[in-house]
Scaffold this motif. Structure first.
Motif, PDB file in Angstrom:
ATOM      1  N   PHE A   1     -46.671  36.316  64.399  1.00 62.19           N
ATOM      2  CA  PHE A   1     -46.030  36.258  65.710  1.00 62.19           C
ATOM      3  C   PHE A   1     -44.971  37.357  65.846  1.00 62.19           C
ATOM      4  O   PHE A   1     -44.912  38.080  66.830  1.00 62.19           O
ATOM      5  CB  PHE A   1     -45.411  34.872  65.930  1.00 62.19           C
ATOM      6  CG  PHE A   1     -44.571  34.776  67.175  1.00 62.19           C
ATOM      7  CD1 PHE A   1     -45.167  34.712  68.427  1.00 62.19           C
ATOM      8  CD2 PHE A   1     -43.187  34.764  67.103  1.00 62.19           C
ATOM      9  CE1 PHE A   1     -44.401  34.629  69.570  1.00 62.19           C
ATOM     10  CE2 PHE A   1     -42.411  34.671  68.245  1.00 62.19           C
ATOM     11  CZ  PHE A   1     -43.015  34.608  69.489  1.00 62.19           C
ATOM     12  N   LEU A   2     -44.123  37.496  64.802  1.00 59.62           N
ATOM     13  CA  LEU A   2     -43.057  38.502  64.833  1.00 59.62           C
ATOM     14  C   LEU A   2     -43.617  39.920  64.856  1.00 59.62           C
ATOM     15  O   LEU A   2     -43.092  40.818  65.514  1.00 59.62           O
ATOM     16  CB  LEU A   2     -42.102  38.291  63.663  1.00 59.62           C
ATOM     17  CG  LEU A   2     -41.242  37.033  63.723  1.00 59.62           C
ATOM     18  CD1 LEU A   2     -40.452  36.865  62.432  1.00 59.62           C
ATOM     19  CD2 LEU A   2     -40.295  37.088  64.909  1.00 59.62           C
ATOM     20  N   LYS A   3     -44.707  40.173  64.102  1.00 64.42           N
ATOM     21  CA  LYS A   3     -45.314  41.502  64.062  1.00 64.42           C
ATOM     22  C   LYS A   3     -45.894  41.893  65.423  1.00 64.42           C
ATOM     23  O   LYS A   3     -45.945  43.041  65.786  1.00 64.42           O
ATOM     24  CB  LYS A   3     -46.403  41.557  63.000  1.00 64.42           C
ATOM     25  CG  LYS A   3     -45.855  41.642  61.598  1.00 64.42           C
ATOM     26  CD  LYS A   3     -47.008  41.710  60.594  1.00 64.42           C
ATOM     27  CE  LYS A   3     -46.438  41.684  59.194  1.00 64.42           C
ATOM     28  NZ  LYS A   3     -47.464  41.611  58.175  1.00 64.42           N
ATOM     29  N   ALA A   4     -46.334  40.866  66.134  1.00 69.30           N
ATOM     30  CA  ALA A   4     -46.955  41.134  67.445  1.00 69.30           C
ATOM     31  C   ALA A   4     -45.909  41.468  68.494  1.00 69.30           C
ATOM     32  O   ALA A   4     -46.241  41.995  69.551  1.00 69.30           O
ATOM     33  CB  ALA A   4     -47.764  39.916  67.892  1.00 69.30           C
ATOM     34  N   LEU A   5     -44.638  41.245  68.240  1.00 72.78           N
ATOM     35  CA  LEU A   5     -43.591  41.532  69.223  1.00 72.78           C
ATOM     36  C   LEU A   5     -43.298  42.975  69.342  1.00 72.78           C
ATOM     37  O   LEU A   5     -43.309  43.893  68.877  1.00 72.78           O
ATOM     38  CB  LEU A   5     -42.304  40.789  68.881  1.00 72.78           C
ATOM     39  CG  LEU A   5     -42.352  39.281  69.058  1.00 72.78           C
ATOM     40  CD1 LEU A   5     -41.027  38.684  68.574  1.00 72.78           C
ATOM     41  CD2 LEU A   5     -42.562  38.895  70.494  1.00 72.78           C
TER      42      LEU A   5
END
Length: 185
Positions: free
Chosen positions: A181-185
């Motif tokens: 999720f964080l990488k996709a931000l």
């Protein structure tokens, strides 16, 4: 004959040992609608119906006796005390334990019979307020204990609940990990 009448009376009425010990012939109504007038704790009076079998047993016991005589007498024709009533109950419980082995490990007293009366009334569908009056309890809280202790009744009530129409909740799809999720931000 006396012991049979006593045990039947205790179970039928849920009477305390002291109430049975102080019971006089005049408190028995053994006619068409048999009943007994019990003098309980705190000078409270209550009337309990009697089964025909209890009335017959008591009638045989008190034939030709004065209204002021105690119903349950010992060998010396003196009224049984609550301790004498306790002795009768424990004596028959010990005898019964020879054919019902589970009784051998239990303490059976007049109060045990009183408790059994309450639980059996409850299982028969008698409402808790009627049981309160039957036992001579002032507070419904005292009687409510009997409703709490009967796990068998609770299990039977649960078995009557039909949950066959309930659907399984939908499977939750897997959520991406926090790092993804964080990488996709």
């Amino acid at each position: 004959m006396r012991d049979h009448a006593l045990l039947l009376f205790l179970y039928n009425t849920g009477a305390r040992a002291d109430e049975a010990a102080k019971l006089t012939v005049g408190n028995l109504q053994l006619g068409a609608s048999p009943s007994v007038r019990l003098h309980g704790k705190g000078n409270k009076i209550r009337i309990c119906p009697l089964w025909p079998a209890t009335a017959i047993s008591l009638a045989r016991l008190v034939t030709d006796r004065d209204r002021s005589d105690a119903v349950f007498l010992g060998r010396m024709k003196e009224p049984l005390t609550r301790f004498g009533i306790h002795r009768v109950v424990t004596q028959y419980a010990a005898m019964a334990s020879k054919t019902v082995p589970t009784l051998a490990t239990k303490r059976v007293s007049p109060h045990t019979i009183r408790h059994t009366t309450a639980v059996h009334l409850l299982r028969a569908g008698v409402d808790i307020n009627t049981i309160r009056a039957w036992l001579g309890h002032v507070s419904l809280d005292t009687t409510h204990i009997y409703a709490e202790v009967d796990l068998e009744m609770k299990a039977k009530a649960l078995a009557k609940v039909d949950i066959s129409g309930l659907k399984e909740p939908p499977r939750q799809r897997s959520l991406p990990s926090l790092m993804a999720f964080l990488k996709a931000l």
